[in-house]
Design a protein around this motif. Structure first.
Motif, PDB file in Angstrom:
ATOM      1  N   ALA A 135       0.834  -1.206   0.000  1.00 30.85           N
ATOM      2  CA  ALA A 135       0.000   0.000   0.000  1.00 30.85           C
ATOM      3  C   ALA A 135       0.870   1.259   0.000  1.00 30.85           C
ATOM      4  N   ALA A 136       1.965   1.247   0.747  1.00 31.07           N
ATOM      5  CA  ALA A 136       2.871   2.405   0.760  1.00 31.07           C
ATOM      6  C   ALA A 136       3.561   2.564  -0.591  1.00 31.07           C
ATOM      7  N   TRP A 137       3.890   1.463  -1.248  1.00 26.93           N
ATOM      8  CA  TRP A 137       4.521   1.532  -2.570  1.00 26.93           C
ATOM      9  C   TRP A 137       3.553   2.135  -3.593  1.00 26.93           C
ATOM     10  N   ALA A 138       2.270   1.790  -3.487  1.00 23.59           N
ATOM     11  CA  ALA A 138       1.271   2.384  -4.384  1.00 23.59           C
ATOM     12  C   ALA A 138       1.210   3.900  -4.178  1.00 23.59           C
ATOM     13  N   ALA A 139       1.303   4.346  -2.931  1.00 21.11           N
ATOM     14  CA  ALA A 139       1.314   5.786  -2.645  1.00 21.11           C
ATOM     15  C   ALA A 139       2.592   6.429  -3.189  1.00 21.11           C
ATOM     16  N   THR A 140       3.698   5.709  -3.144  1.00 21.94           N
ATOM     17  CA  THR A 140       4.963   6.219  -3.674  1.00 21.94           C
ATOM     18  C   THR A 140       4.867   6.404  -5.182  1.00 21.94           C
ATOM     19  N   LEU A 141       4.323   5.415  -5.865  1.00 21.04           N
ATOM     20  CA  LEU A 141       4.172   5.521  -7.321  1.00 21.04           C
ATOM     21  C   LEU A 141       3.193   6.622  -7.706  1.00 21.04           C
ATOM     22  N   GLN A 142       2.174   6.826  -6.885  1.00 20.01           N
ATOM     23  CA  GLN A 142       1.220   7.900  -7.135  1.00 20.01           C
ATOM     24  C   GLN A 142       1.915   9.257  -7.047  1.00 20.01           C
ATOM     25  N   GLY A 143       2.908   9.351  -6.156  1.00 19.57           N
ATOM     26  CA  GLY A 143       3.684  10.581  -6.022  1.00 19.57           C
ATOM     27  C   GLY A 143       4.831  10.680  -7.013  1.00 19.57           C
ATOM     28  N   LYS A 144       4.894   9.726  -7.961  1.00 19.67           N
ATOM     29  CA  LYS A 144       5.908   9.712  -9.027  1.00 19.67           C
ATOM     30  C   LYS A 144       7.324   9.691  -8.461  1.00 19.67           C
ATOM     31  N   ARG A 145       7.514   8.840  -7.448  1.00 17.24           N
ATOM     32  CA  ARG A 145       8.837   8.650  -6.847  1.00 17.24           C
ATOM     33  C   ARG A 145       9.174   7.172  -6.861  1.00 17.24           C
ATOM     34  N   ARG A 146      10.420   6.842  -6.540  1.00 18.37           N
ATOM     35  CA  ARG A 146      10.858   5.452  -6.479  1.00 18.37           C
ATOM     36  C   ARG A 146      11.381   5.087  -5.088  1.00 18.37           C
ATOM     37  N   THR A 147      11.204   5.971  -4.119  1.00 17.66           N
ATOM     38  CA  THR A 147      11.635   5.724  -2.749  1.00 17.66           C
ATOM     39  C   THR A 147      10.446   5.914  -1.811  1.00 17.66           C
ATOM     40  N   VAL A 148      10.204   4.924  -0.951  1.00 18.39           N
ATOM     41  CA  VAL A 148       9.092   5.011  -0.004  1.00 18.39           C
ATOM     42  C   VAL A 148       9.492   5.935   1.142  1.00 18.39           C
TER      43      VAL A 148
END
Length: 134
Positions: free
Chosen positions: A73-86
């Motif tokens: 779920a945190a990785w999905a939020a990271t991708l939504q923010g267009k980043r590659r680091t959680v």
């Protein structure tokens, strides 16, 4: 060529067919179980003196599944923010957006005091729950 016996790794600390490999130390899980059972929730407050050998194994697997789901779920939020680091705010957003993690709302908070699920503005902060001395 000599073949390895089925239980050859048991005495070297390897995985066994009975318990398998663990990402979390079983002794630590058992210690937490004993300490948590002695918090007075059992009525007399005596705590668990005996814990079966299978119980820490089950808790270990449950913790692994919990961490995997929270990470997803945190990785999905990271991708939504267009980043590659959680980041911490990704975990806070995952907690706020997922009903399954509602019990963590008080633990993971934004600097503004609002629990995740916002626009991602404001860096998330991990806050220790009240009464936990560790």
């Amino acid at each position: 060529m000599r073949l390895a016996r089925p239980y050859s790794g048991v005495f070297r600390g390897g995985a066994t067919a009975r318990t398998g490999p663990h990402a979390l130390p079983l002794a630590r899980i058992k210690k937490i179980m004993k300490r948590s059972a002695g918090d007075g929730s059992g009525g007399d407050g005596a705590g668990a003196r005996m814990i079966s050998g299978e119980a820490p194994v089950v808790f270990s697997r449950a913790c692994e599944l919990f961490v995997a789901e929270l990470t997803r779920a945190a990785w999905a939020a990271t991708l939504q923010g267009k980043r590659r680091t959680v980041h911490r705010e990704d975990v806070a957003q995952a907690v706020g957006d997922t009903d399954l993690f509602d019990f963590l709302v008080d633990v993971v908070k934004d600097e503004d005091g609002a629990a995740g699920g916002g626009d991602g503005a404001g860096e998330g902060r991990l806050v220790a729950p009240a009464g936990d001395d560790d």
